[in-house]
Motif scaffolding. Sequence first.
Motif, PDB file in Angstrom:
ATOM      1  N   UNK A 191      34.128  26.111  39.322  1.00  0.00           N
ATOM      2  CA  UNK A 191      33.830  24.715  39.668  1.00  0.00           C
ATOM      3  C   UNK A 191      34.251  24.386  41.099  1.00  0.00           C
ATOM      4  N   UNK A 192      35.200  25.116  41.617  1.00  0.00           N
ATOM      5  CA  UNK A 192      35.659  24.839  42.985  1.00  0.00           C
ATOM      6  C   UNK A 192      34.844  25.617  44.023  1.00  0.00           C
ATOM      7  N   UNK A 193      33.702  26.154  43.593  1.00  0.00           N
ATOM      8  CA  UNK A 193      32.827  26.927  44.483  1.00  0.00           C
ATOM      9  C   UNK A 193      33.547  28.065  45.186  1.00  0.00           C
ATOM     10  N   UNK A 194      34.139  28.945  44.406  1.00  0.00           N
ATOM     11  CA  UNK A 194      34.843  30.056  45.040  1.00  0.00           C
ATOM     12  C   UNK A 194      33.851  31.090  45.578  1.00  0.00           C
ATOM     13  N   UNK A 195      34.394  32.000  46.307  1.00  0.00           N
ATOM     14  CA  UNK A 195      33.617  33.118  46.830  1.00  0.00           C
ATOM     15  C   UNK A 195      33.871  34.347  45.960  1.00  0.00           C
ATOM     16  N   UNK A 196      35.096  34.393  45.429  1.00  0.00           N
ATOM     17  CA  UNK A 196      35.539  35.555  44.648  1.00  0.00           C
ATOM     18  C   UNK A 196      36.169  35.057  43.353  1.00  0.00           C
TER      19      UNK A 196
END
Lengths: 288, 224
Positions: A191-196
């Motif tokens: 939900x926090x738009x991570x990359x990994x």
Amino acid sequence: MPTRLEPAPVMVERMVSSDPASSPSTSLESAPVIFDIRGLNVYYRDFHAVADTDLDIHQNEITALIGPSGCGKSTVLRCFNRMNDLIDGARVEGRVLYHGIDLYGPAVDAVEVRRRIGMVFQKPNPFPKSIYDNIVFGPKVAGWKGNLDDLVEESLRRAALWDEVKDKLESSALDLSGGQQQRLCIARAIATSPDVVLMDEPCSALDPIATYRIETLMRELKERYTIVVVTHNMQQAARVSDRTAFFSVDVGTQGQRTGRLVEYDSTDQVFTAPSLKETEDYITGRFG
Amino acid sequence: MTTDQRPDFHAALNSLEETTMDMADRVEKMVGMAVRSLVTSDNSLVTEVISSDDKVDELYMDIRSRWMQIMARQQPMGRDLRMMAAILELNNTLERMGDQAVNIARIARATAGLPREETILAKLVEMGDLVKPMIRTSIDCFVRRDADECLLLPAMDVPVDVLNRGMWKHVVECGHDQPLLEWATRMVLVSRALERVGDQAVDIGEQVAFLMTGDHHEFTRYTG
């Protein structure tokens, strides 16, 4: 002012080397390297947990870290998003570059690191709140300005949970089954738009059906995210990952145990014809 | 010092390999008996080849069944996985070699009352004398995990192929005599069966190379 961690993919040519521990002699396409780890050593006070590890993690792939208990695979995983900072006495030496930026540089904000590099743990650990609140908690803290309802739906859909919970978003997350809780934790992580997304034995507390759902989900998620997973289950590593890093443990004269990377290669290679006898002994059950 | 953490699995795998080697020993003897039955017209040898093949077929089914159980239960990896793949190949190859021995023995029985041509017979005996050491070499290489010696097999196969390719000339020379021609025509099938057995020994050598290296090898073969 914290260093901005903008995604800045760094194309790194696959290194060709006879050392199977540092660079895979893989038939995989050379995906961009997003983590470039060199000379990693991790200590917990005087205890040398991981020694001299070099490792490249490639974008939009699933990388599995395998090895016996105490080999340092979870310790290495926690270095990817500075979770070791939270452990008293932990010390990380060496270079951990993320998109070319030193994650342990003095100006880097560890909270921002963990937003970009999410984590899912062994035991599902939803907050004792509603399903909805579990998803929106992180984005709210990070100052999310968009539509929260849309974010909740998108996150739950990506985690393959939406259809099961869309009519009970205000119910307690603790009422979900173990498999659903773990998928909620994955939804919360993305939900926090991570990359990994880092996963530390994400299926070890789940039944086989829930495990297969998570594995299917992992393969879907790698289209958007880079996944690094620690697993004790070699069959799981063989099923889901693109590359596999095998860690082992050296026992010193005083009984001290230090983990080290033994071999890193494409998963196909590691599980059919590994380069090193030590790896083959482990995957065939001849060790100890 | 390593300790086997999966002793039951490895015991089952070793047992499977032992059964495969038992099958190989039987097939090697069958090929020898089949060629002898051709020379001696001894029907008891024919019967023995056929009954040996029944046992080989039984072993073939047993290996397949145990192979499936091990794959389903144990999920082998690394060299264990390569061994399983090689055993499956060997099982098929050896079963077919056994069938070739039966084909030869049945032809020996069917042609027992016909006139023979000694040159052709000598060539077939020579082929038999060439392929039997090939079978033994391939099996010894497998047992010893010898990826170097198995490279000799394609060269050992060359004279077998040459003899097979030259067989038709001798058969043509029998064209003046109808019963002799019938015998000689059947001997072409024997020649072909022995040539296939030689190729199958090379196939086993390729499995040894795969087992030891993890790479799939196709040995260079005589095509002249």
